[in-house]
Each structure stands twice: as structure tokens, then as C-alpha cells.
Write a protein that holds these residues in place. Structure first.
Motif, PDB file in Angstrom:
ATOM      1  N   ALA A  15      96.059 -30.392 -14.233  1.00 56.40           N
ATOM      2  CA  ALA A  15      97.181 -31.217 -13.789  1.00 56.40           C
ATOM      3  C   ALA A  15      98.506 -30.704 -14.331  1.00 56.40           C
ATOM      4  CB  ALA A  15      96.962 -32.659 -14.230  1.00 56.40           C
ATOM      5  N   SER A  16      99.573 -30.956 -13.584  1.00 51.61           N
ATOM      6  CA  SER A  16     100.915 -30.634 -14.071  1.00 51.61           C
ATOM      7  C   SER A  16     101.278 -31.518 -15.258  1.00 51.61           C
ATOM      8  CB  SER A  16     101.942 -30.817 -12.953  1.00 51.61           C
ATOM      9  OG  SER A  16     101.696 -29.929 -11.891  1.00 51.61           O
ATOM     10  N   ASP A  17     100.878 -32.793 -15.190  1.00 52.46           N
ATOM     11  CA  ASP A  17     101.150 -33.743 -16.279  1.00 52.46           C
ATOM     12  C   ASP A  17      99.918 -34.620 -16.480  1.00 52.46           C
ATOM     13  OD1 ASP A  17     102.063 -35.502 -18.155  1.00 52.46           O
ATOM     14  OD2 ASP A  17     103.659 -36.367 -16.917  1.00 52.46           O
ATOM     15  N   PRO A  18      98.985 -34.203 -17.351  1.00 47.70           N
ATOM     16  CA  PRO A  18      97.750 -34.964 -17.532  1.00 47.70           C
ATOM     17  C   PRO A  18      97.943 -36.329 -18.187  1.00 47.70           C
ATOM     18  CG  PRO A  18      97.890 -33.147 -19.092  1.00 47.70           C
ATOM     19  CD  PRO A  18      99.017 -32.971 -18.133  1.00 47.70           C
ATOM     20  N   SER A  19      99.137 -36.597 -18.718  1.00 50.00           N
ATOM     21  CA  SER A  19      99.383 -37.908 -19.328  1.00 50.00           C
ATOM     22  C   SER A  19      99.934 -38.921 -18.332  1.00 50.00           C
ATOM     23  CB  SER A  19     100.373 -37.769 -20.496  1.00 50.00           C
ATOM     24  OG  SER A  19     101.648 -37.347 -20.031  1.00 50.00           O
ATOM     25  N   ASP A  20     100.287 -38.468 -17.140  1.00 50.43           N
ATOM     26  CA  ASP A  20     100.831 -39.359 -16.116  1.00 50.43           C
ATOM     27  C   ASP A  20      99.746 -40.319 -15.640  1.00 50.43           C
ATOM     28  OD1 ASP A  20     102.937 -39.987 -13.976  1.00 50.43           O
ATOM     29  OD2 ASP A  20     101.185 -39.452 -12.770  1.00 50.43           O
ATOM     30  N   VAL A  21     100.053 -41.610 -15.608  1.00 49.56           N
ATOM     31  CA  VAL A  21      99.038 -42.617 -15.306  1.00 49.56           C
ATOM     32  C   VAL A  21      98.500 -42.463 -13.883  1.00 49.56           C
ATOM     33  CG1 VAL A  21     100.683 -44.399 -14.574  1.00 49.56           C
ATOM     34  CG2 VAL A  21      98.456 -45.067 -15.507  1.00 49.56           C
ATOM     35  N   TRP A  54      95.725 -31.633   0.066  1.00 49.41           N
ATOM     36  CA  TRP A  54      97.108 -31.681  -0.398  1.00 49.41           C
ATOM     37  C   TRP A  54      97.217 -32.483  -1.689  1.00 49.41           C
ATOM     38  CZ3 TRP A  54     101.327 -29.517  -1.063  1.00 49.41           C
ATOM     39  CH2 TRP A  54     102.539 -30.202  -1.266  1.00 49.41           C
ATOM     40  N   LEU A  55      96.439 -33.554  -1.810  1.00 54.55           N
ATOM     41  CA  LEU A  55      96.394 -34.314  -3.068  1.00 54.55           C
ATOM     42  C   LEU A  55      95.973 -33.409  -4.223  1.00 54.55           C
ATOM     43  CD1 LEU A  55      94.651 -37.791  -3.562  1.00 54.55           C
ATOM     44  CD2 LEU A  55      94.383 -35.961  -5.215  1.00 54.55           C
ATOM     45  N   LEU A  56      94.898 -32.650  -4.037  1.00 51.96           N
ATOM     46  CA  LEU A  56      94.417 -31.755  -5.090  1.00 51.96           C
ATOM     47  C   LEU A  56      95.469 -30.716  -5.455  1.00 51.96           C
ATOM     48  CD1 LEU A  56      90.710 -31.104  -4.001  1.00 51.96           C
ATOM     49  CD2 LEU A  56      91.512 -32.643  -5.796  1.00 51.96           C
ATOM     50  N   GLU A  57      96.108 -30.133  -4.460  1.00 51.15           N
ATOM     51  CA  GLU A  57      97.108 -29.095  -4.713  1.00 51.15           C
ATOM     52  C   GLU A  57      98.335 -29.665  -5.424  1.00 51.15           C
ATOM     53  OE1 GLU A  57      97.994 -27.162  -1.025  1.00 51.15           O
ATOM     54  OE2 GLU A  57      95.882 -26.703  -0.623  1.00 51.15           O
ATOM     55  N   SER A  58      98.679 -30.900  -5.101  1.00 50.44           N
ATOM     56  CA  SER A  58      99.873 -31.520  -5.680  1.00 50.44           C
ATOM     57  C   SER A  58      99.629 -32.036  -7.096  1.00 50.44           C
ATOM     58  CB  SER A  58     100.349 -32.671  -4.794  1.00 50.44           C
ATOM     59  OG  SER A  58     100.679 -32.214  -3.503  1.00 50.44           O
ATOM     60  N   GLU A  59      98.505 -32.718  -7.277  1.00 50.02           N
ATOM     61  CA  GLU A  59      98.232 -33.361  -8.558  1.00 50.02           C
ATOM     62  C   GLU A  59      97.543 -32.428  -9.562  1.00 50.02           C
ATOM     63  OE1 GLU A  59      99.170 -36.470  -9.403  1.00 50.02           O
ATOM     64  OE2 GLU A  59     100.090 -36.762  -7.424  1.00 50.02           O
ATOM     65  N   PHE A  60      96.753 -31.485  -9.048  1.00 54.70           N
ATOM     66  CA  PHE A  60      95.966 -30.611  -9.921  1.00 54.70           C
ATOM     67  C   PHE A  60      96.158 -29.152  -9.477  1.00 54.70           C
ATOM     68  CE2 PHE A  60      93.778 -34.662  -9.019  1.00 54.70           C
ATOM     69  CZ  PHE A  60      93.965 -35.281 -10.255  1.00 54.70           C
ATOM     70  N   PRO A  61      97.379 -28.644  -9.608  1.00 54.13           N
ATOM     71  CA  PRO A  61      97.704 -27.329  -9.039  1.00 54.13           C
ATOM     72  C   PRO A  61      96.978 -26.162  -9.689  1.00 54.13           C
ATOM     73  CG  PRO A  61      99.504 -28.148 -10.402  1.00 54.13           C
ATOM     74  CD  PRO A  61      98.544 -29.276 -10.240  1.00 54.13           C
ATOM     75  N   TYR A  62      96.437 -26.351 -10.885  1.00 54.86           N
ATOM     76  CA  TYR A  62      95.759 -25.255 -11.572  1.00 54.86           C
ATOM     77  C   TYR A  62      94.238 -25.379 -11.497  1.00 54.86           C
ATOM     78  CZ  TYR A  62     100.500 -25.258 -13.344  1.00 54.86           C
ATOM     79  OH  TYR A  62     101.869 -25.280 -13.422  1.00 54.86           O
ATOM     80  N   LEU A  63      93.754 -26.207 -10.576  1.00 58.94           N
ATOM     81  CA  LEU A  63      92.312 -26.424 -10.438  1.00 58.94           C
ATOM     82  C   LEU A  63      91.619 -25.154  -9.952  1.00 58.94           C
ATOM     83  CD1 LEU A  63      90.079 -28.619 -10.607  1.00 58.94           C
ATOM     84  CD2 LEU A  63      90.502 -29.095  -8.187  1.00 58.94           C
ATOM     85  N   ASP A  64      90.483 -24.850 -10.569  1.00 57.48           N
ATOM     86  CA  ASP A  64      89.682 -23.709 -10.135  1.00 57.48           C
ATOM     87  C   ASP A  64      89.408 -23.820  -8.632  1.00 57.48           C
ATOM     88  OD1 ASP A  64      87.619 -21.446 -11.061  1.00 57.48           O
ATOM     89  OD2 ASP A  64      86.601 -22.764  -9.636  1.00 57.48           O
ATOM     90  N   TRP A  65      89.577 -22.719  -7.911  1.00 58.86           N
ATOM     91  CA  TRP A  65      89.475 -22.768  -6.453  1.00 58.86           C
ATOM     92  C   TRP A  65      88.079 -23.166  -5.993  1.00 58.86           C
ATOM     93  CZ3 TRP A  65      92.504 -23.858  -2.825  1.00 58.86           C
ATOM     94  CH2 TRP A  65      92.220 -23.557  -1.484  1.00 58.86           C
TER      95      TRP A  65
END
Length: 208
Positions: A15-21, A54-65
């Protein structure tokens, strides 16, 4: 794809910000899909495959493909809500009517909350959150007018269903008011317990 806890950690690490609720809640709902009834084992019910990607790309941009593709496949093969007996669509409409922003992220959260309501635990647990307090913060952020209506701190699932009954003018409660109802402790008692990841069987593989 891993256990509930492992997938949740994978998502938050990406995530870009894992502390974001909001990010915490979306990760929790996605990771706990395998614990919900069959019809709600989509990572997030109510949205299409491309929207979910798009949710995955936006919220978790560094997720393993590979994980991204596995989750996308799980979203694609999962049955979409179509049972008129349950209240998924009504819950989604209730939340959407109280949104503060008319944006994509609010839609994702509304779908995630409605999806989690189909689980068998307290709502904060079914959303994979570490505490009920964070659920309140999430709802106050995205649906403040609805959050404000729960001024007696009713259990959230009970509160949502009471709102649905009120909207449909259905009087399901036998007592004239909550104050004189014998079931008041059931609706207003504490929502205590462990986070869902701590309750899940260690070997549970999601979307295997």
C-alpha cells in the motif's frame, strides 16, 4: 495465495499508506473473502473485474503481479450478489445515499462494508480491522451523516438493518422503543473479540 493474515500483510506492505483506515479496511475485506458465505467470496462484491483491478492498482500499487492476477481471477469467478432474500443491494444503497463524496473510493468502501455485513462476526471483525474504533473512523470519514445517526452507539450491523427497516417502514421490533426492549443488550452490548485474522484457522488458504 496464503492465509488470511498473510494476504492482509501482503496487501498492506504493497500500500501507498498502510496506516490509512480506508486502505486497512479494503485490505481486510479482500483478505477475509474465504470466510464469507459462498455468494460473497468475491474479494469485494458488487464491483466488476476491471473496477476491482483499478482498486488494487490504486490502493496497493506495489502488490506482486502474481497476487494481483490471482485476486483478479477470484473476483472474476465469484458469483455476483443476486439473492433477493439478503440485503446486500439495500445496504449498498443506504451507504451510497449517505456518502460525503461522489467518488470511486466511496463506492469501493460502500461495496466493502456491504460485503463484510454478509459475514458472521461483528462488522469490524468482518472488515479485518483491528478494532471497532477504526470502523467508526471509516464510517465517519465516508458516510458522516449515517455515522451521526448512530448516536446511541448501537452495534453497527444492528444499526444498518434498523435503518433498512425504517426506510421500508417495517416495524420488526416488538417493543415500542429501544429503551423498553428486553433485547436491548443484544443490540447495544459491547462488540468485543479478537481481530478476524487471529480467529481464522492458520492453514486457511484464500481463493485456493
Amino acid at each position: 495465495m496464503g492465509t488470511l493474515a498473510n494476504l492482509d500483510l501482503q496487501l498492506l506492505a504493497a500500500a501507498s499508506d498502510p496506516s490509512d483506515v480506508t486502505t486497512l479496511a479494503l485490505a481486510g475485506v479482500i483478505a477475509s473473502a474465504g470466510l464469507r458465505p459462498d455468494e460473497y467470496q468475491a474479494p469485494v462484491a458488487g464491483i466488476g473485474v476491471e473496477e476491482f483491478s483499478w482498486l488494487l492498482e490504486s490502493e496497493f500499487p506495489y502488490l506482486d503481479w502474481d497476487v494481483h492476477l490471482d485476486l483478479r481471477a477470484a473476483q472474476k469467478r465469484a458469483a455476483q450478489p443476486g439473492n433477493s432474500i439478503d440485503e446486500f443491494s439495500d445496504l449498498l444503497a443506504l451507504l451510497w445515499d449517505h456518502r460525503v463524496e461522489d467518488d470511486t473510493r466511496s463506492l469501493w468502501v460502500a461495496c466493502a462494508v456491504s460485503t463484510a455485513c454478509m459475514g458472521a462476526n461483528h462488522l469490524w471483525q468482518d472488515m479485518g480491522l483491528p478494532s471497532r474504533h477504526l470502523l467508526g473512523e471509516l464510517l465517519a470519514t465516508h458516510f458522516p451523516s449515517l455515522h451521526a445517526l448512530n448516536n446511541q452507539d448501537m452495534k453497527w450491523k444492528k444499526f444498518f438493518y434498523k435503518q433498512l427497516c425504517d426506510r421500508a417502514e417495517i416495524h420488526a421490533c416488538r417493543a415500542p422503543s429501544c429503551a423498553v426492549c428486553n433485547d436491548k443488550p443484544v443490540c447495544f452490548g459491547p462488540e468485543e473479540g479478537l481481530p478476524l485474522a487471529a480467529m481464522a484457522p492458520q492453514g486457511l488458504a484464500l481463493h485456493a
